[in-house]
Design an enzyme around this catalytic site. Structure first.
Site, PDB file in Angstrom:
ATOM      1  N   GLU A 216      16.428  -9.231  -6.891  1.00 22.79           N
ATOM      2  CA  GLU A 216      16.500  -7.829  -7.283  1.00 22.79           C
ATOM      3  C   GLU A 216      16.792  -6.949  -6.066  1.00 22.79           C
ATOM      4  O   GLU A 216      16.258  -7.176  -4.983  1.00 22.79           O
ATOM      5  CB  GLU A 216      15.184  -7.415  -7.948  1.00 22.79           C
ATOM      6  CG  GLU A 216      14.930  -8.242  -9.204  1.00 22.79           C
ATOM      7  CD  GLU A 216      13.639  -7.909  -9.916  1.00 22.79           C
ATOM      8  OE1 GLU A 216      12.937  -6.978  -9.473  1.00 22.79           O
ATOM      9  OE2 GLU A 216      13.343  -8.579 -10.911  1.00 22.79           O
ATOM     10  N   CYS A 230      17.474  -1.009  -1.127  1.00 20.56           N
ATOM     11  CA  CYS A 230      16.354  -1.874  -0.754  1.00 20.56           C
ATOM     12  C   CYS A 230      16.747  -3.310  -1.097  1.00 20.56           C
ATOM     13  O   CYS A 230      16.965  -3.635  -2.269  1.00 20.56           O
ATOM     14  CB  CYS A 230      15.115  -1.434  -1.538  1.00 20.56           C
ATOM     15  SG  CYS A 230      13.690  -2.500  -1.328  1.00 20.56           S
ATOM     16  N   CYS A 237       7.909 -14.700  -2.913  1.00 23.45           N
ATOM     17  CA  CYS A 237       7.284 -14.450  -1.616  1.00 23.45           C
ATOM     18  C   CYS A 237       6.027 -15.300  -1.501  1.00 23.45           C
ATOM     19  O   CYS A 237       5.299 -15.487  -2.475  1.00 23.45           O
ATOM     20  CB  CYS A 237       6.929 -12.970  -1.469  1.00 23.45           C
ATOM     21  SG  CYS A 237       6.246 -12.567   0.152  1.00 23.45           S
ATOM     22  N   CYS A 241       0.181 -11.032  -1.239  1.00 24.90           N
ATOM     23  CA  CYS A 241      -0.526  -9.751  -1.136  1.00 24.90           C
ATOM     24  C   CYS A 241      -1.040  -9.408  -2.533  1.00 24.90           C
ATOM     25  O   CYS A 241      -0.284  -9.456  -3.509  1.00 24.90           O
ATOM     26  CB  CYS A 241       0.405  -8.657  -0.621  1.00 24.90           C
ATOM     27  SG  CYS A 241       1.074  -9.027   1.009  1.00 24.90           S
ATOM     28  N   CYS A 244       0.684  -6.767  -4.877  1.00 25.54           N
ATOM     29  CA  CYS A 244       2.141  -6.839  -5.013  1.00 25.54           C
ATOM     30  C   CYS A 244       2.529  -7.807  -6.125  1.00 25.54           C
ATOM     31  O   CYS A 244       2.096  -8.962  -6.135  1.00 25.54           O
ATOM     32  CB  CYS A 244       2.748  -7.281  -3.684  1.00 25.54           C
ATOM     33  SG  CYS A 244       4.502  -7.627  -3.786  1.00 25.54           S
ATOM     34  N   GLY A 297      10.210 -10.623  -0.994  1.00 23.57           N
ATOM     35  CA  GLY A 297      10.096 -11.518   0.148  1.00 23.57           C
ATOM     36  C   GLY A 297       9.540 -10.881   1.406  1.00 23.57           C
ATOM     37  O   GLY A 297       9.477  -9.660   1.538  1.00 23.57           O
ATOM     38  N   GLU A 298       9.113 -11.747   2.319  1.00 23.91           N
ATOM     39  CA  GLU A 298       8.675 -11.343   3.658  1.00 23.91           C
ATOM     40  C   GLU A 298       9.874 -11.560   4.584  1.00 23.91           C
ATOM     41  O   GLU A 298      10.205 -12.700   4.944  1.00 23.91           O
ATOM     42  CB  GLU A 298       7.467 -12.192   4.077  1.00 23.91           C
ATOM     43  CG  GLU A 298       7.173 -12.253   5.566  1.00 23.91           C
ATOM     44  CD  GLU A 298       7.007 -10.899   6.247  1.00 23.91           C
ATOM     45  OE1 GLU A 298       6.056 -10.193   5.924  1.00 23.91           O
ATOM     46  OE2 GLU A 298       7.844 -10.551   7.110  1.00 23.91           O
ATOM     47  N   SER A 351       3.486  -3.368   7.173  1.00 23.41           N
ATOM     48  CA  SER A 351       2.686  -3.066   5.997  1.00 23.41           C
ATOM     49  C   SER A 351       1.218  -3.254   6.381  1.00 23.41           C
ATOM     50  O   SER A 351       0.745  -4.376   6.516  1.00 23.41           O
ATOM     51  CB  SER A 351       3.116  -4.044   4.894  1.00 23.41           C
ATOM     52  OG  SER A 351       2.679  -3.626   3.664  1.00 23.41           O
ATOM     53  N   LEU A 352       0.497  -2.157   6.583  1.00 21.04           N
ATOM     54  CA  LEU A 352      -0.853  -2.227   7.155  1.00 21.04           C
ATOM     55  C   LEU A 352      -1.921  -2.285   6.057  1.00 21.04           C
ATOM     56  O   LEU A 352      -2.661  -3.253   5.942  1.00 21.04           O
ATOM     57  CB  LEU A 352      -1.072  -1.012   8.065  1.00 21.04           C
ATOM     58  CG  LEU A 352      -2.175  -1.129   9.097  1.00 21.04           C
ATOM     59  CD1 LEU A 352      -1.914  -2.265  10.069  1.00 21.04           C
ATOM     60  CD2 LEU A 352      -2.333   0.189   9.860  1.00 21.04           C
ATOM     61  N   ASN A 428       1.871   1.390  -7.052  1.00 22.90           N
ATOM     62  CA  ASN A 428       2.570   1.254  -8.328  1.00 22.90           C
ATOM     63  C   ASN A 428       1.914   0.144  -9.145  1.00 22.90           C
ATOM     64  O   ASN A 428       2.079  -1.033  -8.819  1.00 22.90           O
ATOM     65  CB  ASN A 428       4.042   0.903  -8.077  1.00 22.90           C
ATOM     66  CG  ASN A 428       4.739   1.992  -7.289  1.00 22.90           C
ATOM     67  OD1 ASN A 428       4.756   3.143  -7.695  1.00 22.90           O
ATOM     68  ND2 ASN A 428       5.289   1.629  -6.134  1.00 22.90           N
ATOM     69  N   CYS A 471       8.170   0.035  -5.317  1.00 24.87           N
ATOM     70  CA  CYS A 471       7.648  -0.821  -4.259  1.00 24.87           C
ATOM     71  C   CYS A 471       6.541  -1.726  -4.798  1.00 24.87           C
ATOM     72  O   CYS A 471       5.616  -1.255  -5.462  1.00 24.87           O
ATOM     73  CB  CYS A 471       7.101   0.092  -3.163  1.00 24.87           C
ATOM     74  SG  CYS A 471       6.652  -0.760  -1.687  1.00 24.87           S
TER      75      CYS A 471
HETATM   76  S1  SF4 Z   1       4.089  -6.919  -0.212  1.00 27.41           S
HETATM   77 FE1  SF4 Z   1       5.896  -7.913   0.673  1.00 27.41          FE
HETATM   78  S2  SF4 Z   1       5.016  -9.567   1.908  1.00 27.41           S
HETATM   79 FE2  SF4 Z   1       3.408  -8.933   0.496  1.00 27.41          FE
HETATM   80  S3  SF4 Z   1       3.655 -10.299  -1.265  1.00 27.41           S
HETATM   81 FE3  SF4 Z   1       4.840  -8.441  -1.687  1.00 27.41          FE
HETATM   82  S4  SF4 Z   1       6.908  -8.956  -1.047  1.00 27.41           S
HETATM   83 FE4  SF4 Z   1       5.538 -10.431  -0.084  1.00 27.41          FE
END
Ligand code: SF4
Length: 497
Positions: A216, A230, A237, A241, A244, A297-298, A351-352, A428, A471
């Site tokens: 995407e 983006c 991923c 997290c 996410c 993804g990271e 991403s903190l 979100n 996001c």
């Molecule tokens: S925030 Fe980014 S690094 Fe964390 S799981 Fe989602 S896509 Fe992966």
């Protein structure tokens, strides 16, 4: 205008019993020729190895009976080429350096469709080298590069290169060069699957990869003619997290690989997201001004392809983004973060999302490997070596988890000595999520505390959330979620468990 040269050739051992004369047609417009010394008495002038390979093959077939199979003549080249291209699509190992061997091997035979050289996987220097390996001038590489990236053509097929000859701003491509591209080059790495448009104008574009997986890309039209694309860097991923959607989808494709991660994207698959999206939406949104690596993804887990893709996006004769407008985000992979800061001029976002290890260990498991102290000290040291460079801290605000007044003051302390901006991001929600978004009033209060301490802080509200384009919302609805990490006792009330 064509010119003809008599050539005496002695190229392969299978022709040793014969002295063969053939006529090789040379185009006047392509005098970029090679002089090959093939033996004591034989001097061969050809414009490209492909020409001689196929000239030889046709002569051989007329003399030898039965004809040798094509594969036996070119087997070593075909093997090498196939190794190169398959490496690009191999799960978890998509990156393949483009070196002399690949150039020479690629030049030896017309490949199958799946073995063609993917143009968008090459930097400009590599493209130039590849073009020269076929006997064409570097100038042809620049003309091709502009048609891929820099002229508003966004060529997806060799026929589109021909079509643009009508445009007066671009000079003509050599017809032999176009023919070579038709035989040896691949223009597309993605196919369009769907476009979803959210009520605020944000577009979520679904692209299908050659192996059938779907990624995407999100296009976010902003105020004042700014448009951000983006891009994704992986399918799925591995970071898990907890807030996410992408990270929490279980991997039900390739059992045995990292949870939630299906594979890395190749350089071409990353670059083409920006190019294809611009091509699709060119009449609907302003030209893209910003690229953020914040899709699926990271990015720094796929650092080779990401750095190369970002470099391609900066090229001044191509997409020509400013390095400050290309932002690569990370959840905090410390060794890769250091490497990125050394090797790339692009912007970095971290991403903190928490101000204590306890919370971050829970909501971002990568913190168990690289904790807050190590992450922030590394940034302090590395950014001390750079001029006028600010890292962007992203802070997704989760009600009752990381949005207290104490969190705000801790955050001020944590970022001391680090040149930075802070984005406070509205969470979100998505199906299966434990968390709730912090209220706007509380976000403003949090923002004001930081601003009073002279932090550079911004608030970012949700965009595209009605189409799951916001996001942390990317991924396949209905996919099996990974198990949740145990919620620390003191947060059970906040997340209702
Ligand atoms: S925030 Fe980014 S690094 Fe964390 S799981 Fe989602 S896509 Fe992966």
């Amino acid at each position: 205008m064509g010119h003809y040269y008599d050539q005496h050739i002695n190229p392969f051992c299978i022709l040793q019993p014969f002295r063969v004369s053939i006529v090789v047609k040379m185009e006047m417009s392509c005098l970029w020729t090679r002089r090959l010394l093939l033996g004591a008495n034989s001097v061969l002038l050809v414009k490209h190895p492909t020409t001689i390979a196929f000239s030889t093959f046709s002569v051989t077939r007329s003399i030898l009976s039965p004809p040798p199979p094509l594969i036996s003549l070119f087997s070593s080249s075909r093997r090498s080429l196939s190794t190169t291209t398959s490496a690009c699509s191999s799960p978890l190992h998509p990156h393949s350096d483009f070196g002399n061997d690949a150039v020479n091997d690629a030049a030896a035979a017309i490949p199958l469709e799946s073995q063609k050289m993917l143009l968008k996987g090459m930097s400009y220097t590599e493209l130039e080298k590849w073009v020269q390996s076929y006997g064409f001038r570097p100038g042809q590489a620049m003309m091709l590069w502009k048609r891929l990236y820099g002229s508003g053509i966004w060529a997806h097929h060799v026929d589109e290169l021909q079509g643009i000859l009508l445009l007066p701003i671009l000079s003509s491509l050599n017809k032999d060069f176009v023919k070579m591209l038709g035989e040896h080059a691949k223009f597309k790495a993605l196919s369009l699957e769907n476009i979803l448009t959210a009520s605020d104008g944000t577009r979520k574009i679904l692209f299908r990869l050659d192996d059938g997986l779907v990624i995407e890309t999100v296009v976010i039209p902003c105020d004042r003619g700014r448009t951000t694309v983006c891009v994704s860097s992986q399918v799925g991923c591995a970071m898990n997290c907890q807030f996410c959607f992408t990270g929490r989808q279980a991997n039900n494709f390739h059992v045995g690989t990292l949870m939630g991660l299906k594979r890395h994207l190749s350089t071409a698959e990353i670059v083409e997201q920006a190019v294809f999206a611009q091509r699709l939406l060119t009449n609907e949104v302003a030209p893209f001004t910003n690229v953020v690596f914040m899709g699926m993804g990271e990015p720094l887990q796929n650092i080779d392809s990401v750095i190369k893709a970002a470099d391609i996006m900066l090229h001044d004769q191509g997409l020509h983004f400013s390095p400050r407008k290309v932002t690569v985000s990370t959840s905090g992979l410390v060794p890769q973060l250091k490497r990125f800061l050394h090797e790339s001029n692009c912007a970095l976002a971290v991403s903190l999302n928490a101000t204590t290890d306890e919370v971050r260990n829970w909501i971002m498991p990568i913190n168990r490997k690289y904790d807050l102290g190590l992450l922030l000290q590394t940034l302090r040291e590395e950014l001390g070596l750079k001029n006028s460079y600010k890292v962007l801290f992203e802070y997704v605000m989760l009600e009752g988890v990381n949005d207290s007044v104490d969190d705000a003051y801790r955050l001020i302390d944590l970022v001391q000595g680090i040149p930075c901006k802070i984005n406070l991001i509205q969470f979100n929600p998505h199906c299966g999520s434990l968390f709730r978004p912090t209220s706007t009033e509380k976000m403003i209060e949090f923002r004001n505390i930081l601003a009073e301490a002279k932090c550079l802080v911004f608030m970012r509200y949700s965009k595209g959330d009605d189409q799951m384009a916001a996001c942390g919302q990317l991924g396949k609805p209905g996919a099996i979620p990974t198990p949740l990490i145990r919620v620390p006792e003191q947060f059970k009330l906040a997340v209702n468990v």
